[in-house]
Scaffold this active site. Structure first.
Site, short mmCIF file in Angstrom:
data_model
loop_
_atom_site.label_atom_id
_atom_site.label_comp_id
_atom_site.label_asym_id
_atom_site.label_seq_id
_atom_site.Cartn_x
_atom_site.Cartn_y
_atom_site.Cartn_z
N ARG A 1 -2.02 -3.00 1.02
CA ARG A 1 -2.56 -2.35 2.21
C ARG A 1 -3.49 -1.21 1.83
O ARG A 1 -3.12 -0.34 1.04
CB ARG A 1 -1.41 -1.82 3.05
CG ARG A 1 -1.76 -1.29 4.41
CD ARG A 1 -0.50 -0.72 5.05
NE ARG A 1 -0.70 -0.30 6.41
CZ ARG A 1 0.10 0.55 7.05
NH1 ARG A 1 1.15 1.07 6.41
NH2 ARG A 1 -0.13 0.89 8.29
N GLN B 1 -12.84 5.33 -4.98
CA GLN B 1 -12.01 5.16 -6.18
C GLN B 1 -12.57 4.07 -7.08
O GLN B 1 -12.64 4.22 -8.31
CB GLN B 1 -10.59 4.81 -5.78
CG GLN B 1 -9.78 5.97 -5.24
CD GLN B 1 -9.36 6.92 -6.34
OE1 GLN B 1 -8.43 6.64 -7.08
NE2 GLN B 1 -10.06 8.01 -6.46
N GLU C 1 -5.62 3.49 -10.65
CA GLU C 1 -5.66 3.07 -12.05
C GLU C 1 -6.25 1.67 -12.22
O GLU C 1 -7.07 1.42 -13.09
CB GLU C 1 -4.25 3.10 -12.65
CG GLU C 1 -3.43 4.31 -12.32
CD GLU C 1 -3.80 5.54 -13.10
OE1 GLU C 1 -4.68 5.46 -13.97
OE2 GLU C 1 -3.20 6.60 -12.84
#
Length: 728
Positions: A618, A628, A695
């Protein structure tokens, strides 16, 4: 009843954007309490040995200098144990031992920064130098070895019809965030307050309380804004202890900010790796065996390790796997988390080797990966909670125009430029930890949510406000989220892509509790239009409680609280984190596509475009998620083509410890970057269905670029960064 969703999933702007771009955001070094003085560290000029003398007379004779502290006059600190990573942490001026070049050996404290800088330059240190070992390529792996095995990899490799054996190398990388590490420390009796750049508010509390032997509740850490970190602020380093020690010694608040050069020596880095890899397949490309022999640099005084072996263990179906991770102790400072720690380094050899195999077998690189998709996580024997890599491959290939790729290397040109396409897969663990958040609804209908988490760039305050707004039935303007203070409810380290899952789940829990508390108050209040209504039939939106099938029957939070003479409602939300053994294999996934151009005569590599497709469950805020991904692709370009910490192995000096010689990507290096997120959620992972994103978005970027360089040139470069010299 579940709340209607309005904020979660919307690409809302950052709630603190204006503060950040107008100078209203206050970072650690922006704090200047009354009487603040300045500290400047004196660094060692040898890589290993002992201090034989320190002459501070010239420094202390300067007007404005308050004190020069070294091991000769520093207070003795109590012993500390149980730190991560294992070993003996570097401590502030407790002995005469030098363990790496640039180690703090003294600190000058003065009334102005310029005076402290001058005083530090006047401190003379003599040494008994010893030979130092800083080169992983020639050092013995005398440290700890970690191993993993399933099946009989060596025997299976011997019988494999197709085999690949090669070694990959990655350079040490440094973080280089915009904001350098900094701290302001102030003592009030035996109570310590620090304004610190940190990703781990609670961890800094425990470090400082342990270093000075005071209770944790005597330490307050304040860190509402972070100007980038990429992982290096996820622990308290020795400079923080030095600042607090200096403040106690001079009885004044002390400000200490590392220079850009000092950032290369004492606050961590992505370690260099040598990764020997062997793969075996049948003639149709089904993997039968792999061996992974890794050498990783670490400091001699601490043993740092990260999950570099995980991609090779679970990303592809392989019945026989053997892995060994050898720590190579060197006379260097301790490595530390850097974006995508372990996985970003481990994906490079694995994904480069898969591309090599695809070329050897005359298979499309995506087809080879599809043939080796596992039905379960073969390293844990657990089912995947979600695994949408197939969808990532297909969506990426379609969007990127993968069908236009010529599989023959060096076959596509644009004038003097050789053009190539490459791709790679990425994976990262879905971490979750215990967290808490306080939620208060005030009589004016606004809410305040607080947690001692951090924000080094992903937009924590914004995403948490979105979750809170929907759960409370408020608009974003009616919610404020505060973070970065150890007086707030505890939160885990802001690293490992766990903040949204952990703190977000605590926020959801707290807001759900408060909303239900308000509904219960209304249905039991004879003066409320909702008196006697079944609580399951009430929803809240826009700050108004109403009956779902009769919207006109309801009232606002403000009226409810005012009538009941309640200045506020308040609850504590919590998330317990994983309980017991995992029942599912929990990872986020990525498929990265890159197109490069390589100057045929000069060997210069330029990334023309890049696409990342992600299975990250989600997505709370697509705008933040896109940011990001683009930031991570930029970092991956640096890892692949530019970033390389250069050490003079004669003494351990880092020779390019500056942003003129340590190259990082600029806007010119990232012309066309795009991200796609596969729809979905993962409620096996956490109550709000998210997976970590910060990450996984960098994992696979470097090998995708390397594979594109091979497609463009026919040259397989097995060492990062890829330089022009390697391609000539």
């Amino acid at each position: 009843m579940s709340q209607p969703q309005a904020a979660v999933g919307a690409a809302v702007p950052r709630v603190d954007a204006r503060l950040r771009v107008t100078g209203g955001a206050k970072y650690a070094a922006d704090n200047s309490p009354d009487g603040v003085v300045h500290a400047v560290i004196v660094e060692s000029s040898i890589g290993r040995g002992r201090i034989t003398g320190i002459d501070t007379r010239a420094a202390e004779a300067q007007p404005g200098v308050l004190k020069v502290i070294s091991h000769l006059n520093a207070p003795k600190l109590p012993p500390v144990e149980g730190r991560f990573p294992p070993g003996k942490p570097l401590r502030a001026f407790q002995d005469d031992r030098v363990q790496f070049f640039g180690q703090p050996v003294a600190v000058a404290v003065a009334t102005t920064l310029e005076t402290a800088q001058h005083a530090a330059s006047l401190v003379t240190v003599s040494y008994d130098a010893e030979p130092s070992s800083t080169d992983i390529s020639v050092a013995d792996a005398a440290g700890e070895t970690q191993t993993y095995a399933r099946g009989d990899a060596d025997r299976a490799l011997d019988s494999a019809p197709v085999r690949l054996e090669t070694t990959y190398r990655t350079a040490r990388n440094h973080h280089n965030p915009m904001e350098p590490a900094g701290i302001v420390a102030h003592w009030d009796g035996d109570r310590l307050t620090v304004w610190e750049k940190t990703q781990y508010v609670q961890g800094t509390v425990f470090t400082l309380s342990g270093e000075f032997g005071i209770p944790p509740d005597h330490v307050r850490v304040i860190s509402p804004f972070i100007g980038g970190a990429f992982g290096n602020a996820a622990r308290a380093w020795v400079h923080s202890v030095i600042a607090a020690m200096a403040a106690r010694e001079v009885k004044r608040p002390v400000k200490l900010v590392l220079t850009r050069r000092q950032m290369y020596f004492t606050v961590g880095y992505r370690p260099a790796y040598e990764y020997g890899l062997r793969l075996g397949t049948d003639r149709r490309g089904h993997l039968t065996a792999s061996t992974h022999d890794v050498r990783a640099e670490s400091s001699r005084y601490e043993t740092y390790s990260e999950s570099v072996l995980v991609p090779g263990r679970m990303l592809y179906s392989t019945p026989n796997v053997r892995q060994a991770y050898d720590h190579v102790p060197l006379d260097v400072s301790t490595p530390w988390f850097m974006r995508g720690p372990g996985y970003a380094s481990g994906a490079y050899p694995v994904e480069s080797a898969m591309d090599e195999l695809a070329h050897e077998l005359d298979l499309d690189p995506i087809e080879l990966r599809l043939r080796n998709e596992p039905a379960e996580d073969e390293s844990s024997k657990l089912p995947f909670s979600t695994r949408r890599l197939r969808e990532c491959y297909r969506a990426g290939a379609r969007e990127f125009g993968w069908h236009r790729r010529n599989p023959e290397p060096r076959s596509t040109r644009d004038g003097d430029w050789l053009i190539g396409m490459g791709m790679a897969a990425g994976v990262y663990d879905t971490m979750r930890s215990e967290a808490q958040a306080s939620v208060r609804l005030d009589a004016d209908g606004t809410a305040l949510v607080q947690s001692a988490t951090s924000d080094m760039g992903p937009g924590t305050a914004t995403s948490m406000s979105q979750v809170a707004a929907d759960a409370l039935g408020l608009t974003m303007r009616q919610v404020a989220f505060r973070l970065g203070d150890s007086l707030m409810p505890p939160a885990p380290v802001h690293a490992g892509s766990q903040t949204m899952a952990s703190v977000g789940s605590a926020v959801q829990d707290g807001c759900d509790k408060l909303r239900r508390q308000a509904i219960t108050l209304a249905v039991n209040d004879r003066g409320s239009p909702l008196y006697g209504v079944d609580v399951a039939d009430i929803v809240v939106r826009g700050g108004r409680l109403y009956v779902k099938d009769e919207p006109s029957r309801g009232e606002t939070y403000q009226r409810l609280l005012a009538r009941n003479d309640r200045p506020h409602l308040e609850v504590l939300g919590s998330y317990a984190g994983p309980s017991g053994p995992e029942k599912f294999s929990l990872y986020a996934y990525a498929a990265i596509f890159a197109e490069v151009a390589v100057d045929a005569r000069l060997g210069l590599v330029r990334v023309r475009r890049m696409l990342g497709v992600y299975d990250a469950a989600r997505i709370v805020n697509p705008r933040l998620a896109d940011s990001q991904a683009i930031g991570a692709m930029t970092g991956g370009i640096g890892q692949a083509l530019l970033e390389h910490t250069v050490t003079d192995h004669r003494d351990g000096r880092i020779v390019n410890a500056n942003l003129a010689d340590y190259l990082v990507p600029t806007h010119a290096d990232m012309p066309d970057l795009k991200a796609i997120f596969i729809d979905g959620q993962d409620y096996e992972a956490d109550p709000i269905g998210v997976k970590g994103l910060g990450e996984v978005v960098i994992v696979g970027v470097a090998p995708a670029i390397a594979n594109a360089v091979f497609n463009a040139t026919g040259r397989r470069i097995r060492e990062l960064p890829i330089t022009a010299e390697a391609l000539l």
